[in-house]
Write a protein that holds these residues in place. Sequence first.
Motif, short mmCIF file in Angstrom:
data_model
loop_
_atom_site.label_atom_id
_atom_site.label_comp_id
_atom_site.label_asym_id
_atom_site.label_seq_id
_atom_site.Cartn_x
_atom_site.Cartn_y
_atom_site.Cartn_z
N TYR A 55 0.84 -1.20 0.00
CA TYR A 55 0.00 0.00 0.00
C TYR A 55 0.88 1.26 0.00
O TYR A 55 0.59 2.22 -0.72
CB TYR A 55 -0.92 -0.02 1.21
CG TYR A 55 -1.58 1.29 1.53
CD1 TYR A 55 -2.56 1.82 0.70
CD2 TYR A 55 -1.24 2.00 2.68
CE1 TYR A 55 -3.18 3.01 1.00
CE2 TYR A 55 -1.86 3.20 2.98
CZ TYR A 55 -2.82 3.70 2.13
OH TYR A 55 -3.42 4.90 2.44
N CYS A 59 0.19 4.66 -2.09
CA CYS A 59 -0.78 5.47 -1.34
C CYS A 59 -0.75 6.94 -1.72
O CYS A 59 -1.80 7.58 -1.82
CB CYS A 59 -0.61 5.28 0.17
SG CYS A 59 0.93 5.91 0.84
N ASP A 60 0.41 7.50 -1.96
CA ASP A 60 0.47 8.92 -2.33
C ASP A 60 -0.19 9.18 -3.68
O ASP A 60 -0.79 10.22 -3.89
CB ASP A 60 1.91 9.41 -2.35
CG ASP A 60 2.52 9.48 -0.96
OD1 ASP A 60 1.75 9.56 0.03
OD2 ASP A 60 3.75 9.44 -0.85
N ALA A 84 -8.14 0.72 -0.34
CA ALA A 84 -8.37 1.31 0.98
C ALA A 84 -9.05 0.32 1.92
O ALA A 84 -8.70 0.22 3.11
CB ALA A 84 -9.20 2.59 0.87
N VAL A 87 -6.53 -2.23 3.14
CA VAL A 87 -5.63 -1.62 4.12
C VAL A 87 -6.35 -1.42 5.44
O VAL A 87 -5.78 -1.66 6.51
CB VAL A 87 -5.08 -0.28 3.59
CG1 VAL A 87 -4.35 0.49 4.68
CG2 VAL A 87 -4.17 -0.53 2.41
N TYR A 99 -2.62 3.58 9.71
CA TYR A 99 -2.88 3.29 8.30
C TYR A 99 -4.38 3.20 8.02
O TYR A 99 -4.84 3.52 6.94
CB TYR A 99 -2.18 1.99 7.88
CG TYR A 99 -0.69 2.12 7.93
CD1 TYR A 99 -0.01 2.92 7.01
CD2 TYR A 99 0.06 1.48 8.90
CE1 TYR A 99 1.36 3.07 7.06
CE2 TYR A 99 1.43 1.62 8.96
CZ TYR A 99 2.08 2.41 8.03
OH TYR A 99 3.43 2.56 8.09
N ALA A 103 -6.69 5.15 5.26
CA ALA A 103 -7.62 4.42 4.39
C ALA A 103 -9.02 5.00 4.49
O ALA A 103 -9.72 5.12 3.48
CB ALA A 103 -7.61 2.93 4.77
N GLN A 106 -9.26 8.04 2.41
CA GLN A 106 -9.39 7.69 1.00
C GLN A 106 -10.82 7.25 0.68
O GLN A 106 -11.39 7.63 -0.33
CB GLN A 106 -8.40 6.56 0.67
CG GLN A 106 -8.38 6.18 -0.79
CD GLN A 106 -7.86 7.29 -1.68
OE1 GLN A 106 -6.98 8.05 -1.29
NE2 GLN A 106 -8.42 7.39 -2.86
#
Length: 134
Positions: A55, A59-60, A84, A87, A99, A103, A106
Amino acid sequence: CIKLGDIYLERKDIAHAIYYWSKSLEVDNERFEGIYRIMQYYFNIRNFNMVINYYLMVCDQLDSNIPLQNKLFVDRTVYYYEIAWTVLLSAFYSNKPGYAIGAYKQLLKTFHRIPPERINDVFNNFQFYKNEIR
């Protein structure tokens, strides 16, 4: 690359499956379906730390506006909520709530694209993280 990885998975050749799935990101650095398949594999064998590690590779970029309409055969669910969601669950099982918060952020950005049955799961799981939000 993704289809090759899928074929190797069917043959139970995990090393080659992961190789080709990860290679897909080199071919197109805006295509995360291969990374998602790797995340699914590690999730299924309960290696939640590896899910989070993969992830972190993307992720960015998930927050950027990737022009999915310009790509063929895209599984949009991967971008909208599947990564997401995976995660979110992995963060719970690996006791890494930070994390999960990322998620959730997101998921909230793409909330309107999440199927109703998954929305219920998202809200039900929020109880495990409400103390982490400050």
